[in-house]
Design a protein around this motif. Sequence first.
Motif, short mmCIF file in Angstrom:
data_model
loop_
_atom_site.label_atom_id
_atom_site.label_comp_id
_atom_site.label_asym_id
_atom_site.label_seq_id
_atom_site.Cartn_x
_atom_site.Cartn_y
_atom_site.Cartn_z
N LEU A 16 0.85 -1.22 0.02
CA LEU A 16 0.02 0.08 -0.03
C LEU A 16 0.89 1.13 -0.06
N ILE A 17 1.98 1.17 0.68
CA ILE A 17 2.99 2.20 0.92
C ILE A 17 3.38 2.58 -0.49
N GLU A 18 3.89 1.76 -1.38
CA GLU A 18 4.46 1.82 -2.66
C GLU A 18 3.35 2.38 -3.50
N MET A 19 2.44 1.85 -3.36
CA MET A 19 1.18 2.31 -4.47
C MET A 19 0.92 3.81 -3.90
N MET A 20 0.88 4.33 -2.86
CA MET A 20 0.57 5.75 -2.56
C MET A 20 1.75 6.49 -2.82
N VAL A 21 2.94 6.18 -2.79
CA VAL A 21 4.02 6.81 -3.30
C VAL A 21 4.11 7.19 -4.85
N VAL A 22 3.89 6.05 -5.52
CA VAL A 22 3.59 6.35 -7.16
C VAL A 22 2.34 7.14 -7.41
N LEU A 23 1.23 6.94 -6.80
CA LEU A 23 0.13 8.06 -7.01
C LEU A 23 0.36 9.28 -6.52
N SER A 24 1.24 9.47 -5.50
CA SER A 24 1.50 10.89 -5.21
C SER A 24 2.32 11.79 -6.22
N VAL A 25 3.20 10.96 -6.85
CA VAL A 25 4.23 11.36 -7.70
C VAL A 25 3.46 11.71 -8.90
N PHE A 26 2.81 10.76 -9.22
CA PHE A 26 1.71 11.07 -10.49
C PHE A 26 0.95 12.30 -10.37
N THR A 27 0.34 12.33 -9.24
CA THR A 27 -0.46 13.32 -8.95
C THR A 27 0.23 14.90 -8.96
N VAL A 28 1.41 15.08 -8.43
CA VAL A 28 1.98 16.24 -8.45
C VAL A 28 2.56 16.68 -9.94
N ILE A 29 2.95 15.66 -10.82
CA ILE A 29 3.34 15.72 -12.18
C ILE A 29 2.12 16.57 -12.79
N MET A 30 1.00 15.75 -12.76
CA MET A 30 -0.26 16.22 -13.39
C MET A 30 -0.53 17.65 -12.86
#
Length: 149
Positions: A16-30
Motif C-alpha cells: 500500500l505504501i508503494e502504491m501511495m508513493v507512485v500515486l502521489s508522484v503522478f498527482t504532483v506531475i499532473m
Amino acid sequence: MELFPPREADENGFTLIEMMVVLSVFTVIMAAGLTKMERIPSVLEREFFISELKADLYYAQSYAVSRKETVYIKFYSASDQYRAYRIRDNKVLFDKKLPDSVDLLDSNLQSFMISGDGDISKFGTLNFSVYQKVVHMKIFIGKGRFVVQ
C-alpha cells in the motif's frame, strides 16, 4: 477449507505504501502540468478577435483598392471599438465593438488612412489586452502590411 488462505512471503506484489508513493508522484506531475495551461476559451477568443481584426483591415484595404477611394480607420479607446469610413462622403464601412474580454490599450497609432492604391498613411503599433495578455499589432507604412504578435 479457508476462503482466504494466508499470503506466502515470496509472492510478488506492491504494498500500500508503494502504491501511495507512485500515486502521489503522478498527482504532483499532473498538477504541475495543469497550472501552466491557459483556459481554452480565452485562447480561442483571442485568436478569433485577431482573425476578425485582420479580416476587417483586409476588407478596408480591398475596398479602397477596388474603388480607388481613400478609407479612414479610427480606433476609439474610450468605447473600445473601431470604425472604417469612406473619406469621400463619411459612409461607415464597418463599426465594430471589441468583445468584453478585449481592451484597447494606449497605442502610438489611433487612426490611419488607406489610399486607393492600398498604401497606409501612418505606421505604428496598436496594443490590445485580451484576457490580461497583451497583443501587439504593428502597422507598416506603405503597401498595407501588418503583423500581430
